[in-house]
Design a protein around this motif. Structure first.
Motif, PDB file in Angstrom:
ATOM      1  N   ILE A   8     -22.305  21.741 -51.226  1.00  0.00           N
ATOM      2  CA  ILE A   8     -21.870  21.043 -52.608  1.00  0.00           C
ATOM      3  C   ILE A   8     -22.928  19.792 -52.764  1.00  0.00           C
ATOM      4  O   ILE A   8     -23.272  19.653 -53.851  1.00  0.00           O
ATOM      5  N   GLY A  48     -11.746  23.164 -54.290  1.00  0.00           N
ATOM      6  CA  GLY A  48     -10.635  23.870 -53.595  1.00  0.00           C
ATOM      7  C   GLY A  48     -11.422  24.479 -52.574  1.00  0.00           C
ATOM      8  O   GLY A  48     -12.284  24.021 -51.595  1.00  0.00           O
ATOM      9  N   LYS A 100      -9.027  12.875 -47.057  1.00  0.00           N
ATOM     10  CA  LYS A 100      -9.112  13.122 -48.170  1.00  0.00           C
ATOM     11  C   LYS A 100      -8.165  12.678 -49.111  1.00  0.00           C
ATOM     12  O   LYS A 100      -8.325  12.077 -50.319  1.00  0.00           O
ATOM     13  N   SER A 116     -28.145  17.308 -48.290  1.00  0.00           N
ATOM     14  CA  SER A 116     -29.045  18.475 -47.899  1.00  0.00           C
ATOM     15  C   SER A 116     -28.518  19.953 -48.036  1.00  0.00           C
ATOM     16  O   SER A 116     -29.271  20.808 -47.782  1.00  0.00           O
ATOM     17  N   ARG A 117     -27.283  19.898 -48.072  1.00  0.00           N
ATOM     18  CA  ARG A 117     -26.774  21.375 -47.976  1.00  0.00           C
ATOM     19  C   ARG A 117     -25.675  21.558 -48.731  1.00  0.00           C
ATOM     20  O   ARG A 117     -24.892  20.558 -49.292  1.00  0.00           O
ATOM     21  N   SER A 172     -27.585  13.708 -42.450  1.00  0.00           N
ATOM     22  CA  SER A 172     -27.542  13.033 -40.929  1.00  0.00           C
ATOM     23  C   SER A 172     -28.468  13.532 -40.140  1.00  0.00           C
ATOM     24  O   SER A 172     -29.078  12.608 -39.434  1.00  0.00           O
ATOM     25  N   SER A 173     -28.840  15.030 -39.910  1.00  0.00           N
ATOM     26  CA  SER A 173     -29.801  15.420 -38.993  1.00  0.00           C
ATOM     27  C   SER A 173     -30.830  16.420 -39.381  1.00  0.00           C
ATOM     28  O   SER A 173     -31.628  16.669 -38.780  1.00  0.00           O
ATOM     29  N   ASN A 174     -30.122  17.133 -40.653  1.00  0.00           N
ATOM     30  CA  ASN A 174     -31.023  18.289 -41.065  1.00  0.00           C
ATOM     31  C   ASN A 174     -32.258  18.076 -41.949  1.00  0.00           C
ATOM     32  O   ASN A 174     -31.954  18.140 -43.212  1.00  0.00           O
ATOM     33  N   ASN A 212     -20.020  12.459 -50.717  1.00  0.00           N
ATOM     34  CA  ASN A 212     -20.017  13.639 -50.527  1.00  0.00           C
ATOM     35  C   ASN A 212     -19.921  14.170 -48.895  1.00  0.00           C
ATOM     36  O   ASN A 212     -19.378  15.457 -48.791  1.00  0.00           O
ATOM     37  N   THR A 231     -19.811  27.622 -48.739  1.00  0.00           N
ATOM     38  CA  THR A 231     -20.737  26.784 -48.050  1.00  0.00           C
ATOM     39  C   THR A 231     -20.732  26.915 -46.737  1.00  0.00           C
ATOM     40  O   THR A 231     -19.739  27.641 -46.124  1.00  0.00           O
ATOM     41  N   ILE A 264     -14.701  26.419 -51.494  1.00  0.00           N
ATOM     42  CA  ILE A 264     -16.272  26.813 -51.984  1.00  0.00           C
ATOM     43  C   ILE A 264     -16.882  27.284 -50.888  1.00  0.00           C
ATOM     44  O   ILE A 264     -16.905  27.025 -49.590  1.00  0.00           O
ATOM     45  N   ASP A 310     -26.487   7.979 -41.004  1.00  0.00           N
ATOM     46  CA  ASP A 310     -25.087   8.284 -40.664  1.00  0.00           C
ATOM     47  C   ASP A 310     -24.233   7.528 -41.515  1.00  0.00           C
ATOM     48  O   ASP A 310     -23.964   6.327 -41.297  1.00  0.00           O
ATOM     49  N   VAL A 311     -23.485   8.013 -42.648  1.00  0.00           N
ATOM     50  CA  VAL A 311     -22.689   7.295 -43.367  1.00  0.00           C
ATOM     51  C   VAL A 311     -21.479   6.235 -42.592  1.00  0.00           C
ATOM     52  O   VAL A 311     -20.951   5.408 -42.913  1.00  0.00           O
ATOM     53  N   TYR A 363      -8.748  15.808 -41.428  1.00  0.00           N
ATOM     54  CA  TYR A 363      -9.301  16.074 -42.777  1.00  0.00           C
ATOM     55  C   TYR A 363      -8.523  15.979 -43.931  1.00  0.00           C
ATOM     56  O   TYR A 363      -8.919  15.132 -44.843  1.00  0.00           O
TER      57      TYR A 363
HETATM   58  P1  NAP Z   1     -21.456  21.158 -45.665  1.00  0.00           P
HETATM   59  O1  NAP Z   1     -22.207  22.493 -46.072  1.00  0.00           O
HETATM   60  O2  NAP Z   1     -21.238  21.331 -44.188  1.00  0.00           O
HETATM   61  O3  NAP Z   1     -22.543  20.315 -45.453  1.00  0.00           O
HETATM   62  C1  NAP Z   1     -22.043  18.844 -45.195  1.00  0.00           C
HETATM   63  C2  NAP Z   1     -23.153  17.540 -45.384  1.00  0.00           C
HETATM   64  O4  NAP Z   1     -22.776  16.433 -45.163  1.00  0.00           O
HETATM   65  C3  NAP Z   1     -24.534  17.977 -45.044  1.00  0.00           C
HETATM   66  O5  NAP Z   1     -25.356  17.466 -46.051  1.00  0.00           O
HETATM   67  C4  NAP Z   1     -24.705  17.145 -43.821  1.00  0.00           C
HETATM   68  O6  NAP Z   1     -25.785  16.655 -43.470  1.00  0.00           O
HETATM   69  C5  NAP Z   1     -23.686  15.851 -44.117  1.00  0.00           C
HETATM   70  N1  NAP Z   1     -23.417  15.102 -43.362  1.00  0.00           N
HETATM   71  C6  NAP Z   1     -22.376  15.375 -42.430  1.00  0.00           C
HETATM   72  N2  NAP Z   1     -22.152  14.436 -41.592  1.00  0.00           N
HETATM   73  C7  NAP Z   1     -22.805  13.385 -41.991  1.00  0.00           C
HETATM   74  C8  NAP Z   1     -23.022  11.988 -41.539  1.00  0.00           C
HETATM   75  N3  NAP Z   1     -22.211  11.408 -40.564  1.00  0.00           N
HETATM   76  N4  NAP Z   1     -23.763  11.150 -42.642  1.00  0.00           N
HETATM   77  C9  NAP Z   1     -24.477  11.614 -43.497  1.00  0.00           C
HETATM   78  N5  NAP Z   1     -24.320  13.190 -43.770  1.00  0.00           N
HETATM   79  C10 NAP Z   1     -23.589  13.710 -43.209  1.00  0.00           C
HETATM   80  O7  NAP Z   1     -20.356  20.874 -46.395  1.00  0.00           O
HETATM   81  P2  NAP Z   1     -19.732  21.168 -47.848  1.00  0.00           P
HETATM   82  O8  NAP Z   1     -18.933  22.485 -47.833  1.00  0.00           O
HETATM   83  O9  NAP Z   1     -21.048  21.141 -48.940  1.00  0.00           O
HETATM   84  O10 NAP Z   1     -18.929  19.782 -48.149  1.00  0.00           O
HETATM   85  C11 NAP Z   1     -19.286  18.891 -49.009  1.00  0.00           C
HETATM   86  C12 NAP Z   1     -18.155  17.936 -49.190  1.00  0.00           C
HETATM   87  O11 NAP Z   1     -17.150  18.646 -49.780  1.00  0.00           O
HETATM   88  C13 NAP Z   1     -17.311  17.415 -48.118  1.00  0.00           C
HETATM   89  O12 NAP Z   1     -16.867  16.219 -48.246  1.00  0.00           O
HETATM   90  C14 NAP Z   1     -16.211  18.448 -47.808  1.00  0.00           C
HETATM   91  O13 NAP Z   1     -15.111  17.873 -47.134  1.00  0.00           O
HETATM   92  C15 NAP Z   1     -15.843  18.631 -49.464  1.00  0.00           C
HETATM   93  N6  NAP Z   1     -15.271  19.965 -49.616  1.00  0.00           N
HETATM   94  C16 NAP Z   1     -15.724  21.153 -49.348  1.00  0.00           C
HETATM   95  C17 NAP Z   1     -14.870  22.313 -49.421  1.00  0.00           C
HETATM   96  C18 NAP Z   1     -15.698  23.664 -49.087  1.00  0.00           C
HETATM   97  O14 NAP Z   1     -14.486  24.543 -49.408  1.00  0.00           O
HETATM   98  N7  NAP Z   1     -16.916  23.759 -48.857  1.00  0.00           N
HETATM   99  C19 NAP Z   1     -13.709  22.331 -50.093  1.00  0.00           C
HETATM  100  C20 NAP Z   1     -13.196  20.917 -50.530  1.00  0.00           C
HETATM  101  C21 NAP Z   1     -13.967  19.805 -50.303  1.00  0.00           C
HETATM  102  P3  NAP Z   1     -26.768  17.525 -42.371  1.00  0.00           P
HETATM  103  O15 NAP Z   1     -27.451  18.502 -43.153  1.00  0.00           O
HETATM  104  O16 NAP Z   1     -27.871  16.443 -41.864  1.00  0.00           O
HETATM  105  O17 NAP Z   1     -25.905  18.047 -41.025  1.00  0.00           O
END
Ligand code: NAP
Length: 251
Positions: A20, A189, A162, A17-18, A40-42, A93, A193, A191, A66-67, A158
């Motif tokens: 990456i 790295g 990972k 939904s959001r 999960s909720s959005n 993801n 978001t 990103i 919910d995963v 975290y």
């Molecule tokens: P984000 O913008 O916070 O989005 C998180 C996403 O995960 C949302 O779609 C959320 O859904 C969903 N989610 C959370 N809990 C969940 C659950 N229990 N069941 C199903 N869906 C769930 O995160 P992001 O930055 O895009 O990160 C995406 C992935 O990349 C994550 O695994 C994160 O650890 C990894 N990552 C991110 C970064 C970074 O810098 N951003 C760096 C390294 C790795 P809702 O919209 O419903 O809440």
């Protein structure tokens, strides 16, 4: 890369939904996949992704669960397989952070992060694997993090989740190779978001100073790595960690 390489295939993106996950949904749709957008909720954000995919000529299904909840995962995925068809591309993801120094970290914050980031991937792989094996073709792509390799102060839960995903990736790659399924991990790295939006400015500045390319990455740049691993061009790559981090670590 053949642009419609995933035509006729279904792809499930958890946390689509959001951030990456959203970028991955859009990119896999460009490659011709029908995309199951998990969240999960959005719901509003997930619906916006679906509309964007449809406006670009693609198709998508919303698949909320919910995963970390094994029964919900099983129910939603088996329902999708029955109604739409097998999931040939699975992108794990969905992820969260609950940061804090180890000595003060609450058990519930440890459990919550491990159950979504690591057990969530296990749940989804188990729910999709049997059908993927029947298809004798599949792509599983887990989203890790640079933090799983180098660690980070305040992120013991975290980083452990990972790093665990890397071990899971390598093991499942070996178990499923004979069935034509590749399993890889993309490790972003820093990103831009929602997850990083709340970082204090001084931490952002310090991080930027450590990134050789001198900037944060975009969700689209991570999605391109996922698209490559999902494509026929990556057919001989499995058990691999692909770092997308602007040079923060070079391996
Ligand atoms: P984000 O913008 O916070 O989005 C998180 C996403 O995960 C949302 O779609 C959320 O859904 C969903 N989610 C959370 N809990 C969940 C659950 N229990 N069941 C199903 N869906 C769930 O995160 P992001 O930055 O895009 O990160 C995406 C992935 O990349 C994550 O695994 C994160 O650890 C990894 N990552 C991110 C970064 C970074 O810098 N951003 C760096 C390294 C790795 P809702 O919209 O419903 O809440």
């Amino acid at each position: 890369m053949c642009e419609k390489a995933l035509a006729g295939k279904n792809a499930l993106v958890t946390g689509g939904s959001r951030g990456i996950g959203r970028a991955i949904c859009l990119r896999l749709s460009e490659m011709g996949a029908h995309v199951a957008i998990n969240f999960s909720s959005n719901k509003e954000a997930a619906e916006a992704v679906k509309k964007e995919i449809e406006a670009n000529g693609g198709s998508a299904t919303l698949l909320p669960f919910d995963v970390s909840n094994k029964e919900d995962v099983k129910g939603a995925i088996s329902g999708f397989i029955k109604d739409v068809g097998p999931i040939e591309v699975l992108v794990n993801n969905a992820g969260i952070t609950r940061d804090g120094l180890l000595l003060r970290m609450k058990e519930e914050d440890w459990d919550k992060v491990l159950s979504i980031n690591l057990k969530g991937a296990f749940n989804c792989i188990q729910a999709c694997a049997m059908n993927m094996m029947k298809c004798k073709w599949g792509r599983i792509i887990n989203i890790g993090s640079v933090v799983g390799t180098i660690g980070n102060i305040g992120q013991a839960n975290y980083a452990a989740s990972k790093a665990g995903l890397e071990g899971l990736t390598r093991t499942v790659a070996k178990e499923m190779a004979s069935r034509g399924i590749t399993v890889n991990l993309v490790a972003p790295g820093f990103i831009e978001t929602d997850m990083t939006a709340g970082l204090p400015d001084e931490i952002k500045e310090r991080l930027l100073g450590e990134i050789p390319l001198g900037r944060m990455g975009s969700p689209k740049e991570v999605a391109e790595a996922v698209a490559f691993l999902a494509s026929p061009a990556a057919s001989y790559i499995t058990g691999h960690t692909l770092h997308v981090n602007g040079g923060l670590i070079c391996q």
